[in-house]
Design a protein around this motif. Structure first.
Motif, mmCIF file in Angstrom:
data_model
loop_
_atom_site.group_PDB
_atom_site.id
_atom_site.type_symbol
_atom_site.label_atom_id
_atom_site.label_comp_id
_atom_site.label_asym_id
_atom_site.label_seq_id
_atom_site.Cartn_x
_atom_site.Cartn_y
_atom_site.Cartn_z
ATOM 1 N N THR A 1 15.835 -11.527 -103.025
ATOM 2 C CA THR A 1 15.556 -10.348 -102.185
ATOM 3 C C THR A 1 16.476 -10.288 -100.963
ATOM 4 O O THR A 1 16.568 -9.254 -100.304
ATOM 5 C CB THR A 1 14.108 -10.383 -101.658
ATOM 6 N N GLY A 2 17.108 -11.437 -100.638
ATOM 7 C CA GLY A 2 17.933 -11.492 -99.426
ATOM 8 C C GLY A 2 17.107 -11.702 -98.168
ATOM 9 O O GLY A 2 17.586 -11.498 -97.044
ATOM 10 N N ALA A 3 15.849 -12.128 -98.337
ATOM 11 C CA ALA A 3 14.970 -12.351 -97.182
ATOM 12 C C ALA A 3 15.486 -13.481 -96.305
ATOM 13 O O ALA A 3 16.055 -14.461 -96.806
ATOM 14 C CB ALA A 3 13.563 -12.671 -97.668
ATOM 15 N N ASP A 4 15.290 -13.327 -94.979
ATOM 16 C CA ASP A 4 15.695 -14.409 -94.062
ATOM 17 C C ASP A 4 14.483 -15.077 -93.402
ATOM 18 O O ASP A 4 14.623 -15.941 -92.546
ATOM 19 C CB ASP A 4 16.675 -13.885 -92.991
ATOM 20 N N VAL A 5 13.280 -14.663 -93.814
ATOM 21 C CA VAL A 5 12.045 -15.336 -93.384
ATOM 22 C C VAL A 5 11.195 -15.574 -94.627
ATOM 23 O O VAL A 5 11.053 -14.682 -95.474
ATOM 24 C CB VAL A 5 11.249 -14.482 -92.359
ATOM 25 N N PHE A 6 10.659 -16.779 -94.751
ATOM 26 C CA PHE A 6 9.840 -17.141 -95.903
ATOM 27 C C PHE A 6 8.483 -17.621 -95.415
ATOM 28 O O PHE A 6 8.401 -18.564 -94.633
ATOM 29 C CB PHE A 6 10.556 -18.245 -96.696
ATOM 30 N N PHE A 7 7.408 -16.951 -95.858
ATOM 31 C CA PHE A 7 6.054 -17.422 -95.525
ATOM 32 C C PHE A 7 5.489 -18.073 -96.778
ATOM 33 O O PHE A 7 5.273 -17.433 -97.798
ATOM 34 C CB PHE A 7 5.173 -16.261 -95.056
ATOM 35 N N ASN A 8 5.252 -19.384 -96.666
ATOM 36 C CA ASN A 8 4.894 -20.246 -97.782
ATOM 37 C C ASN A 8 3.386 -20.538 -97.743
ATOM 38 O O ASN A 8 2.932 -21.408 -97.021
ATOM 39 C CB ASN A 8 5.731 -21.536 -97.636
ATOM 40 N N ILE A 9 2.607 -19.761 -98.550
ATOM 41 C CA ILE A 9 1.140 -19.901 -98.566
ATOM 42 C C ILE A 9 0.763 -20.678 -99.823
ATOM 43 O O ILE A 9 0.438 -20.106 -100.863
ATOM 44 C CB ILE A 9 0.456 -18.510 -98.562
ATOM 45 N N THR A 10 0.855 -22.005 -99.744
ATOM 46 C CA THR A 10 0.639 -22.845 -100.925
ATOM 47 C C THR A 10 -0.150 -24.097 -100.568
ATOM 48 O O THR A 10 -0.167 -24.522 -99.415
ATOM 49 C CB THR A 10 1.995 -23.296 -101.524
#
Length: 409
Positions: free
Chosen positions: A231-240
């Motif tokens: 997606t080219g995202a520069d922020v990743f929210f990792n809900i795992t």
């Protein structure tokens, strides 16, 4: 003059009789199933096997803590019998184990059962049976609903308020962020996602490029990470949960994706997540906490941390002290100890919930300074404060002030 003496004498005699009868009444012991003069029976359900088995250490730590209590004379002279069953993080199995604890083992309460889907599966049953489902080990927002579910209470800061804090941080520090979200496809994952979107407000639709969910039954989430990166995202929210969190951190590094990475605090343990994923792969990840991190040198001489280490030396020496779940379990067990002590000789289920809903500014040794436990009959969310932290070197560095979980949507 003598008549006055007689009257006073009669009055004091009457008062003495009154005092004797009232103290007799207050000294009456009250018990529900699972409590007696000698015993308090506590039930628990944990994923000792299956996809969330990293959390099994919570049940083991609690068992060790209750052994400590018993060795020191019990609670108001009563010994704790702790019965803990494995549900493999499978809701149908949780239902089976809850029934067994309530109907066969006849426990007084079910304490700290773990996981959002497992607890969701037994919530109605526990409330119909009027058995406390106390200090559940999940931060889902729905445990704070005393009106509908007066027998269920959470413990840790709720997921929505935690992710709202991350959202507000992003709005303030990276207002043009392009965000990708990975979340577990269940109540736990959706709860975090809702809080995150609430926190971003009107900007959520334009800032979040992709929301990708995974099933807890999947062996690996690698393909999801590759998809999110595209997606080219520069922020990743990792809900795992821990197993998948470690996979995500590793995979990011493998494919050279280095976004600003937010990791939910249920997977911030150095022992069960960061170390297996590799310290070098986890640099600059942002998370949050309300507990003291045992690997943090600043707590070496802290009284609460010293007491924690002494407890482990004696009752659970094989514990992995870098695993934050051990500190979590210790702290919630202390919370229960406080509630049971406050019950005195009224060990009814109703009184346990009354005492649990009357915690005021309670400080526990494992909580960060400034984080306190508070409840009322309309607020079943004992802890609602967090502090942000960033992973540096081989440990977490806290930054900023203690933030209140009720930062709103």
């Amino acid at each position: 003059m003598p008549a006055i003496h007689v009257r006073l004498g009669a009055l004091s005699a009457a008062l003495a009789i009154l005092a004797a009868t009232s103290s007799g009444a207050s000294a009456q012991k009250k018990y529900d199933t699972g409590a007696s003069d000698t015993e308090i029976k506590i039930g628990n359900i944990m994923p000792y096997s299956g996809p969330a088995s990293a959390y099994g250490v919570i049940g083991k730590t609690e068992e060790a803590y209750f052994r400590k209590i018993n060795a020191e004379g019990g609670i108001n002279g009563r010994k704790i019998t702790f019965i803990s069953y494995d549900d493999a993080y499978s809701p149908p199995k949780t239902v089976e184990q809850a029934r067994k604890l309530v109907e066969s083992d006849e426990v007084l309460i079910v304490f700290n059962p773990l996981g959002t889907p497992p607890n969701s599966a037994i919530q109605k049953y526990m409330n119909q049976k009027k058995v406390p489902q106390l200090f559940v080990a999940t931060g889902a927002t729905k445990w704070n609903d005393p009106k509908e579910f007066p027998w269920t209470m959470g413990w840790q800061p709720n997921y929505q308020s935690e992710s709202t804090i991350y959202a507000k941080y992003i709005l303030k520090n990276k207002p043009d962020a392009k965000i990708a979200v990975l979340y577990q496809n269940d109540d736990y994952g959706k709860d975090y996602l809702k809080g995150f979107k609430d926190g971003l407000g009107a900007k959520a639709a334009s800032m979040i490029l992709m929301e990708e969910s995974y099933e807890v039954s999947e062996p690996t989430i690698d393909s999801h990470i590759v998809k999110l990166r595209s997606t080219g995202a520069d922020v990743f929210f990792n809900i795992t949960t821990p197993k998948f969190a470690a996979q995500a951190i590793k995979k990011n590094m493998e494919i050279g994706w280095r976004p600003l990475h937010f990791l939910n605090n249920v997977s911030s343990s150095i022992g069960s997540v960061i170390k297996p994923a590799g310290f070098e792969n986890a640099q600059d990840i942002i998370s949050s906490n309300y507990l003291k991190d045992p690997t943090d040198k600043q707590w070496e001489k802290d009284a609460g941390m010293m007491a924690w280490n002494q407890f482990l030396d004696k009752y659970y020496p094989e514990a992995n002290r870098a695993d934050l779940s051990v500190m979590y379990a210790y702290t919630v067990a202390q919370g229960l100890e406080h509630v049971l002590k406050a019950c005195g000789d009224d060990l009814t289920r109703a009184n346990i919930m009354r005492q649990a809903a009357s915690l005021k500014e309670l400080e526990l040794g494992g909580l960060l300074p400034g984080v306190k436990v508070n409840t009322s009959d309309t607020d079943f969310a004992p802890i609602s404060q967090l502090q942000l932290m960033k992973f540096k070197g081989e440990g977490w560095e806290r930054f900023g002030e203690i933030l209140s979980g009720d930062v709103g949507g």
